[in-house]
Scaffold this motif. Structure first.
Motif, short mmCIF file in Angstrom:
data_model
loop_
_atom_site.label_atom_id
_atom_site.label_comp_id
_atom_site.label_asym_id
_atom_site.label_seq_id
_atom_site.Cartn_x
_atom_site.Cartn_y
_atom_site.Cartn_z
N MET B 29 19.15 -31.66 5.91
CA MET B 29 19.51 -30.41 5.16
C MET B 29 18.59 -29.57 4.87
SD MET B 29 22.73 -30.45 5.16
CE MET B 29 23.14 -29.34 3.81
N PHE B 30 17.04 -29.91 5.06
CA PHE B 30 16.02 -29.02 4.70
C PHE B 30 16.30 -27.67 5.68
CE2 PHE B 30 14.56 -31.58 1.68
CZ PHE B 30 13.71 -32.70 2.11
N ASP B 31 16.04 -26.79 4.97
CA ASP B 31 15.91 -25.58 5.77
C ASP B 31 14.75 -24.37 5.76
OD1 ASP B 31 18.30 -23.64 3.78
OD2 ASP B 31 16.36 -24.47 3.44
N TYR B 32 13.91 -25.18 5.02
CA TYR B 32 12.57 -24.37 4.75
C TYR B 32 11.35 -25.18 5.01
CZ TYR B 32 8.79 -22.39 2.02
OH TYR B 32 7.53 -21.44 1.39
N PHE B 33 10.31 -24.82 5.55
CA PHE B 33 9.34 -25.73 5.92
C PHE B 33 7.97 -25.04 5.96
CE2 PHE B 33 12.15 -28.82 7.86
CZ PHE B 33 13.10 -27.97 7.94
N ALA B 34 6.79 -25.88 5.22
CA ALA B 34 5.79 -24.80 4.86
C ALA B 34 4.40 -25.87 5.11
CB ALA B 34 5.88 -24.65 3.45
N TRP B 35 3.43 -25.07 5.21
CA TRP B 35 2.03 -25.85 5.12
C TRP B 35 1.04 -25.26 4.25
CZ3 TRP B 35 0.67 -30.41 7.86
CH2 TRP B 35 1.48 -30.32 8.90
N TYR B 36 0.67 -26.01 3.24
CA TYR B 36 -0.40 -25.81 2.23
C TYR B 36 -1.82 -26.16 2.63
CZ TYR B 36 3.25 -23.84 -0.95
OH TYR B 36 4.26 -23.11 -1.33
N ILE B 77 -4.12 -24.71 14.75
CA ILE B 77 -5.00 -23.92 14.34
C ILE B 77 -5.84 -23.81 15.61
CG2 ILE B 77 -6.81 -23.46 12.67
CD1 ILE B 77 -5.46 -25.48 10.95
N THR B 78 -5.66 -22.60 16.14
CA THR B 78 -6.78 -22.47 17.40
C THR B 78 -7.97 -21.89 16.77
OG1 THR B 78 -5.87 -19.90 17.29
CG2 THR B 78 -4.77 -21.66 18.79
N ALA B 79 -9.07 -21.82 17.77
CA ALA B 79 -10.29 -21.67 17.40
C ALA B 79 -10.99 -22.07 16.18
CB ALA B 79 -10.53 -20.12 17.54
N SER B 80 -10.56 -23.55 15.85
CA SER B 80 -10.93 -24.25 14.79
C SER B 80 -12.43 -23.70 14.26
CB SER B 80 -10.69 -25.53 14.66
OG SER B 80 -9.32 -25.89 14.85
N GLN B 81 -12.47 -23.65 12.90
CA GLN B 81 -13.88 -23.31 12.22
C GLN B 81 -14.20 -24.33 11.10
OE1 GLN B 81 -13.32 -19.29 10.87
NE2 GLN B 81 -12.63 -18.60 13.15
N PRO B 82 -15.47 -24.55 11.03
CA PRO B 82 -15.71 -25.22 9.93
C PRO B 82 -15.12 -24.95 8.53
CG PRO B 82 -17.97 -24.92 11.02
CD PRO B 82 -16.58 -23.97 11.64
N GLU B 83 -14.77 -23.90 8.38
CA GLU B 83 -14.33 -23.63 6.97
C GLU B 83 -12.73 -23.87 7.06
OE1 GLU B 83 -16.17 -21.55 8.84
OE2 GLU B 83 -15.13 -19.44 9.05
N ASP B 84 -12.35 -24.30 8.20
CA ASP B 84 -10.89 -24.78 8.16
C ASP B 84 -10.98 -26.33 7.56
OD1 ASP B 84 -10.25 -23.33 11.54
OD2 ASP B 84 -9.93 -22.56 9.51
N THR B 85 -11.87 -27.00 7.54
CA THR B 85 -12.25 -28.28 6.76
C THR B 85 -11.45 -28.28 5.51
OG1 THR B 85 -14.16 -28.97 8.14
CG2 THR B 85 -13.62 -30.23 6.15
N ALA B 86 -10.38 -28.97 5.25
CA ALA B 86 -9.67 -29.26 4.07
C ALA B 86 -8.60 -30.24 4.11
CB ALA B 86 -9.02 -27.81 3.80
N VAL B 87 -7.61 -30.40 3.26
CA VAL B 87 -6.41 -31.42 3.45
C VAL B 87 -5.44 -30.29 3.56
CG1 VAL B 87 -4.96 -32.85 2.25
CG2 VAL B 87 -7.55 -33.13 1.79
N TYR B 88 -4.64 -30.59 4.48
CA TYR B 88 -3.57 -29.88 4.95
C TYR B 88 -2.15 -30.68 4.51
CZ TYR B 88 -6.29 -26.64 7.28
OH TYR B 88 -7.44 -25.80 7.72
N LEU B 89 -1.27 -30.22 3.68
CA LEU B 89 0.02 -30.55 2.90
C LEU B 89 1.20 -30.10 3.99
CD1 LEU B 89 -1.21 -30.67 -0.60
CD2 LEU B 89 -0.89 -32.74 0.73
N CYS B 90 1.82 -30.72 4.47
CA CYS B 90 3.31 -30.28 4.80
C CYS B 90 4.42 -30.23 3.82
CB CYS B 90 3.71 -30.81 6.23
SG CYS B 90 4.28 -32.52 5.87
N ALA B 91 5.26 -29.35 3.64
CA ALA B 91 6.40 -29.68 2.71
C ALA B 91 7.73 -29.00 3.27
CB ALA B 91 5.78 -28.61 1.47
N ALA B 92 8.86 -29.58 2.75
CA ALA B 92 10.21 -29.25 3.23
C ALA B 92 11.09 -29.22 1.93
CB ALA B 92 10.49 -30.16 4.13
#
Lengths: 114, 113
Positions: B29-36, B77-92
């Motif tokens: 039933m989830f209808d919204y999906f996000a990345w933080y 994430i294309t052309a990944s860069q060092p500043e992309d280093t982080a924790v990525y949280l998905c959410a629904a």
């Protein structure tokens, strides 16, 4: 810029003591949330609110109460703090399910219960 | 049980490569999906989100793919860069207009130079 302010930033409490974490938002969002962040668990939803006077249980509400006295303010209350409640707590505001879906988070409160 | 799950706690990618982060969910039933995205000692911030009426959304180097039948969504994430280093949280969430947003456990992405 959306603004969510939490206080305090850091808190040390004793087992059995009462702790109140405060959150204020100036976004005029209807919904507000309290999450806790622990290693291996990500963000877990404790309580949330649809508006002033409303509180809803999230996924891990046991040991916590919430209060939403106004649109702007949402508090998380630990009546009898326990060491297992040592964590980082994040407050957020947003209108998920409505038109403005972004959640705006505060800076977090690091709570240590001794 | 865990309603939203990120099975990989960590991922290392070379600079310039493609980072692929995955998320599975249980509630159809989830209808919204996000990345933080979350840096250490900072609060999570929204990167990109989609509603269930689309199966792909692009924003610069970021693309979200949604597979509703498989209850799976991913962040590329294309052309990944060092500043992309982080924790990525998905959410629904957003089921039937509910305000409840459920997060996964997070994936620590490290982009090495």
């Amino acid at each position: 810029e959306a603004a969510v302010t939490q206080s305090p930033r850091n808190k040390v409490a004793v087992t059995g003591g009462k702790v109140t974490l405060s959150c204020n938002q100036t976004n005029n969002h209807n919904n507000m949330y309290w999450y806790r962040q622990d290693t291996g668990h990500g963000l877990r939803l404790i309580h949330y609110s649809y508006g002033a006077g409303s509180t809803e249980k999230g996924d891990i509400p046991d040991g916590y109460k919430a209060s939403r006295p106004s649109q702007e303010n949402f508090s998380l209350i630990l009546e009898l703090a326990t060491p297992s409640q040592t964590s980082v707590y994040f407050c957020a505001s947003g209108d998920v399910g409505g038109d403005a879906e972004t959640l705006y988070f505060g800076s977090g409160t690091r709570l240590t219960v001794l | 049980g865990q309603q939203v799950k990120q099975s990989s706690p960590s991922l290392t990618v070379q600079e310039g490569g493609i980072s692929i982060l995955n998320c599975d969910y249980e509630n159809d039933m989830f209808d919204y999906f996000a990345w933080y995205k979350k840096y250490p000692d900072n609060s999570p911030t929204l990167l990109i989100s989609v509603r269930s009426n689309v199966d792909k959304r692009e924003d610069g180097r970021l693309t979200v793919f949604l597979n509703k039948s498989g209850k799976h969504f991913s962040l590329h994430i294309t052309a990944s860069q060092p500043e992309d280093t982080a924790v990525y949280l998905c959410a629904a969430g957003g089921q039937g207009g509910s305000a409840k947003l459920i997060f996964g456990e997070g994936t620590k992405l490290t982009v090495s130079s």
